[in-house]
Design a protein around this motif. Structure first.
Motif, PDB file in Angstrom:
ATOM      1  N   GLY A   1       5.578  77.508 -19.662  1.00 32.97           N
ATOM      2  CA  GLY A   1       7.036  77.515 -19.497  1.00 32.97           C
ATOM      3  C   GLY A   1       7.681  76.288 -20.117  1.00 32.97           C
ATOM      4  O   GLY A   1       8.892  76.156 -20.122  1.00 32.97           O
ATOM      5  N   ASP A   2       6.874  75.380 -20.637  1.00 29.24           N
ATOM      6  CA  ASP A   2       7.399  74.213 -21.357  1.00 29.24           C
ATOM      7  C   ASP A   2       7.308  74.476 -22.850  1.00 29.24           C
ATOM      8  O   ASP A   2       6.367  75.134 -23.318  1.00 29.24           O
ATOM      9  CB  ASP A   2       6.562  72.958 -21.061  1.00 29.24           C
ATOM     10  N   SER A   3       8.263  73.928 -23.604  1.00 34.14           N
ATOM     11  CA  SER A   3       8.102  73.961 -25.056  1.00 34.14           C
ATOM     12  C   SER A   3       7.718  72.561 -25.522  1.00 34.14           C
ATOM     13  O   SER A   3       8.111  71.554 -24.912  1.00 34.14           O
ATOM     14  CB  SER A   3       9.370  74.456 -25.742  1.00 34.14           C
TER      15      SER A   3
ATOM     16  N   GLY B   1       5.613  64.144 -14.084  1.00 36.59           N
ATOM     17  CA  GLY B   1       6.654  64.976 -13.491  1.00 36.59           C
ATOM     18  C   GLY B   1       7.835  65.269 -14.374  1.00 36.59           C
ATOM     19  O   GLY B   1       8.486  66.288 -14.216  1.00 36.59           O
ATOM     20  N   GLU B   2       8.130  64.364 -15.273  1.00 35.49           N
ATOM     21  CA  GLU B   2       9.261  64.558 -16.181  1.00 35.49           C
ATOM     22  C   GLU B   2       8.933  63.774 -17.440  1.00 35.49           C
ATOM     23  O   GLU B   2       8.021  62.958 -17.441  1.00 35.49           O
ATOM     24  CB  GLU B   2      10.549  63.962 -15.622  1.00 35.49           C
ATOM     25  N   PRO B   3       9.758  64.001 -18.480  1.00 37.45           N
ATOM     26  CA  PRO B   3       9.516  63.231 -19.707  1.00 37.45           C
ATOM     27  C   PRO B   3       9.642  61.732 -19.435  1.00 37.45           C
ATOM     28  O   PRO B   3      10.563  61.300 -18.744  1.00 37.45           O
ATOM     29  CB  PRO B   3      10.641  63.694 -20.639  1.00 37.45           C
TER      30      PRO B   3
ATOM     31  N   HIS C   1       1.228  55.011 -18.560  1.00 41.36           N
ATOM     32  CA  HIS C   1       0.519  56.155 -19.152  1.00 41.36           C
ATOM     33  C   HIS C   1       1.110  57.464 -18.646  1.00 41.36           C
ATOM     34  O   HIS C   1       1.052  57.747 -17.450  1.00 41.36           O
ATOM     35  CB  HIS C   1      -0.964  56.091 -18.790  1.00 41.36           C
ATOM     36  N   ASP C   2       1.647  58.236 -19.552  1.00 39.37           N
ATOM     37  CA  ASP C   2       2.227  59.524 -19.176  1.00 39.37           C
ATOM     38  C   ASP C   2       1.106  60.546 -18.956  1.00 39.37           C
ATOM     39  O   ASP C   2       0.075  60.513 -19.643  1.00 39.37           O
ATOM     40  CB  ASP C   2       3.158  60.003 -20.304  1.00 39.37           C
ATOM     41  N   THR C   3       1.331  61.434 -17.981  1.00 35.27           N
ATOM     42  CA  THR C   3       0.391  62.539 -17.761  1.00 35.27           C
ATOM     43  C   THR C   3       1.215  63.806 -17.585  1.00 35.27           C
ATOM     44  O   THR C   3       2.268  63.765 -16.950  1.00 35.27           O
ATOM     45  CB  THR C   3      -0.446  62.323 -16.485  1.00 35.27           C
ATOM     46  N   TRP C   4       0.754  64.878 -18.150  1.00 36.68           N
ATOM     47  CA  TRP C   4       1.461  66.164 -18.011  1.00 36.68           C
ATOM     48  C   TRP C   4       0.582  67.171 -17.278  1.00 36.68           C
ATOM     49  O   TRP C   4      -0.591  67.335 -17.604  1.00 36.68           O
ATOM     50  CB  TRP C   4       1.815  66.740 -19.398  1.00 36.68           C
ATOM     51  N   TRP C   5       1.168  67.831 -16.315  1.00 35.14           N
ATOM     52  CA  TRP C   5       0.518  68.968 -15.651  1.00 35.14           C
ATOM     53  C   TRP C   5       1.532  69.640 -14.758  1.00 35.14           C
ATOM     54  O   TRP C   5       2.705  69.268 -14.777  1.00 35.14           O
ATOM     55  CB  TRP C   5      -0.736  68.522 -14.887  1.00 35.14           C
ATOM     56  N   MET C   6       1.146  70.627 -13.993  1.00 36.26           N
ATOM     57  CA  MET C   6       2.080  71.395 -13.175  1.00 36.26           C
ATOM     58  C   MET C   6       1.407  71.791 -11.873  1.00 36.26           C
ATOM     59  O   MET C   6       0.185  71.759 -11.768  1.00 36.26           O
ATOM     60  CB  MET C   6       2.473  72.712 -13.865  1.00 36.26           C
TER      61      MET C   6
ATOM     62  N   SER D   1       5.068  60.521 -26.208  1.00 34.45           N
ATOM     63  CA  SER D   1       4.107  61.633 -26.213  1.00 34.45           C
ATOM     64  C   SER D   1       3.380  61.702 -24.880  1.00 34.45           C
ATOM     65  O   SER D   1       3.110  60.689 -24.243  1.00 34.45           O
ATOM     66  CB  SER D   1       3.074  61.431 -27.326  1.00 34.45           C
ATOM     67  N   MET D   2       3.043  62.921 -24.463  1.00 31.00           N
ATOM     68  CA  MET D   2       2.320  63.119 -23.202  1.00 31.00           C
ATOM     69  C   MET D   2       0.831  62.822 -23.355  1.00 31.00           C
ATOM     70  O   MET D   2       0.102  62.791 -22.378  1.00 31.00           O
ATOM     71  CB  MET D   2       2.484  64.565 -22.731  1.00 31.00           C
ATOM     72  N   GLY D   3       0.367  62.681 -24.604  1.00 30.27           N
ATOM     73  CA  GLY D   3      -1.042  62.374 -24.829  1.00 30.27           C
ATOM     74  C   GLY D   3      -1.826  63.588 -25.288  1.00 30.27           C
ATOM     75  O   GLY D   3      -1.278  64.492 -25.923  1.00 30.27           O
TER      76      GLY D   3
END
Ligand code: PRX
Length: 572
Positions: free
Chosen positions: A439-441, A333-335, A353-358, A378-380
């Motif tokens: 929309g993310d950099s 959800g956030e960094p 463990h970080d996970t990135w998605w939307m 890092s998001m992985g």
């Protein structure tokens, strides 16, 4: 319906070697796990509940539920019966048909889950709404989706402007002692009376499943539509990323009003036949640790703001609980700050463990996996079967370490199908080369790990919740004292960002603390508590373009003492 044997839990479905799997993976392999491979038709609710109720998992606990008043558990067989009853209620009383929108606006409780899955069994598109929404937010969503059925509680009903919603034909109220009248029905009573057998509405893979409203930097919240096909990715990531296995007890802390609370609070865990812990009520560090201890949670999915709040509550509290069952912790959800990862190592003896998605991706995309080395911060790496890249504004892939748009190659299984009533908005997400632009950099390092840098647009992520500045600004200018408003996200050590509003007052109004509080309450009561600005600053004038658009970029630069950049489009 021809029921297939359940997939083997260990083995090919859990990720052992990331690089090898990434190279060789093909979604058609995972697709074979679902009924459509044999019948051409499918229904996610069947795959998540009924198929387990027909196997050795019949008496396995599917749902452990707890809040301040209730403590209950339900097996897969019981879940099957209750969701069938809910489906019958919707079908018999509200005459719900495939594609109709059934919205659910209530706090977490077992009934919410029966209703949501029951509605899916009828072929309806479900729309879960966060319980903190106030009237304006509820109206926008019910109006745009033209929902015909709403499940809510007597406590929340005053926030539903029923008379202004002509499409809304039936309202089911959850609770005790509810008077039935006209379009109002007592859900619990009707549920009890309904048959436990139901003929599932078999749908096509690309038929609508769920609508999640989410915010962008302009306009009202948009309805992101996902389809049943998303289940392939929910299922596969629940194996690879959540690493769910037969004996696991899993807890996702997200509310189903947000995408994490459905994709990974409902679909992922139940598609894999996992025991799922659902806890209602407010956040309190002690009760969170107690939940982990008492249910023997093994896999825990939460968010950076929550971890930072737990961290803020101190390490001593953790020691009062036996958390030895925990084996895997994830965040979304956030960094996720490296500091939080290090704290997790210290107090839980596990890496978070970080996970990135939307909302739009429908399921996890870039992740850290149990089998892969973590680089804190890092998001992985992308999940097998999905290509992610950093691209420039023309859609050209950039080499490692160059910052650019985080983009995903179109066509992953859980990709949104459309934006409700707004195909143009949907199309605006894509760039030449079939790139979906997030929309993310971000940038990628030479080993293929992705590093989040920020939002490209003005979207605010506060305590893990996505807030569109336009929505807040629109509400602010409805207040009689407010002439103009500009809203930005201001960095905050616990919440990631907080909402800060700059306001120019109308003539005759004095800037004072009482007015600040009144304006905050106004947004809170109109939209939701999480959308109310924590800080308000009054200015005589706000920076605007010649066409009258508030320049949030300039507000942000003022706030953070940064250079304001190009001001050529600013009015005098
Ligand atoms: O900016 C990214 C941030 O959350 C946005 C998506 O918000 P939403 O649709 O509400 O979904 C949140 C949960 C799926 C993204 O564009 N975000 C999400 N995960 C991360 C993140 N930012 C940094 N790191 C993450 N792991």
């Amino acid at each position: 319906m021809n029921v297939k044997a359940l997939p083997v839990v260990e083995g090919k479905f859990n990720l052992k070697n990331y690089d090898e799997t990434y190279k060789g993976f093909d979604w058609s392999e995972a697709e074979k796990e679902f009924s459509w491979s044999e019948t051409g038709k499918v229904n996610l609710a069947y795959e998540a509940i009924d198929r387990h109720a027909e196997t050795y998992r019949k008496n396995k606990i599917a749902l452990y539920y707890k809040d301040d008043k209730r403590k209950e558990k339900y097996t897969f067989k019981e879940m099957k019966d209750y969701t069938n009853q809910a489906a019958n209620v919707f079908k018999d009383i509200a005459h719900v048909e495939k594609g109709d929108r059934v919205f659910i606006f209530m706090p977490r409780s077992p009934e919410l889950y029966f209703a949501l899955l029951g509605a899916i069994k009828t072929g309806a598109v479900v729309g879960p709404l966060f319980e903190a929404f106030m009237e304006g937010a509820v109206r926008d969503r019910l109006e745009d989706s033209e929902a015909s059925v709403l499940v809510t509680t007597p406590e929340l009903l005053p926030r539903v402007p029923v008379d202004e919603l002509p499409h809304l034909k039936h309202i089911f109220l959850v609770g005790e002692n509810i008077k039935e009248e006209g379009k109002y029905h007592h859900f619990n009573k009707k549920l009890k009376e309904a048959d436990t057998k139901f003929d599932i509405e078999w749908v096509d893979r690309n038929d609508g499943l769920i609508l999640h409203y989410t915010s962008g930097s302009t306009g009202k919240p948009k309805g992101v539509l996902h389809v049943h096909n998303a289940m392939v990715q929910h299922y596969q990531t629940a194996r690879w990323v959540l690493d769910l296995q037969e004996e696991d007890v899993y807890w996702c802390t997200a509310d189903p009003g947000w995408v994490t609370g459905t994709s990974y609070g409902i679909f992922g865990p139940w598609l894999t036949g996992t025991s799922n812990v659902i806890v209602g009520g407010r956040f309190k560090p002690e009760s969170w640790y107690k939940t982990l201890q008492d249910f023997g949670v093994t896999v825990w999915y939460s968010a950076p703001t929550a971890f930072r709040m737990l961290m803020g509550a101190g390490d001593e509290i953790v020691k009062r609980f036996d958390l030895s069952s925990l084996r895997h912790i994830l965040s979304v959800g956030e960094p996720l700050n490296p500091e939080v990862v290090r704290w997790g190592m210290k107090v839980f003896n596990h890496r978070i463990h970080d996970t990135w998605w939307m909302t739009e991706t429908g399921a996890q995309v870039i992740c850290n996996y149990p089998c892969l080395e973590i680089k804190p911060g890092s998001m992985g790496k992308p999940i097998p079967g999905v290509k992610a890249a950093i691209v420039d504004d023309q859609g050209n892939e950039l080499p490692p370490h160059r910052m650019g748009n985080l983009a995903i190659k179109k066509g992953w299984p859980s990709m949104m199908k459309t934006v409700w009533n707004n195909q143009a908005k949907y199309e605006s997400y894509f760039m030449p080369g079939d790139w979906y632009v997030s929309g993310d950099s971000a940038y990628m390092d030479e080993e293929g790990y992705f590093w989040f840098q920020g939002r490209v647009d003005d979207v605010i992520m506060t305590a893990g919740e996505r807030v569109g500045p336009f929505e807040v600004e629109s509400k602010l200018v409805e207040h009689p004292a407010v002439a103009e408003a500009g809203v930005i996200g201001k960095p905050d050590p616990v919440r990631g960002e907080i909402i800060k509003a700059f306001i120019a007052l109308r003539d005759g109004y004095d800037a004072n603390d009482a007015l600040i509080e009144e304006i905050r309450q106004f947004v809170k009561n109109g939209l939701a508590a999480h959308a109310a600005p924590r800080e308000i600053e009054f200015r005589d004038k706000l920076p605007k373009t010649r066409s009258g658009k508030i320049m949030r970029r300039v507000l942000k630069a003022w706030e953070l003492d940064l250079p304001t950049g190009d001001l050529s489009s600013m009015e005098d």
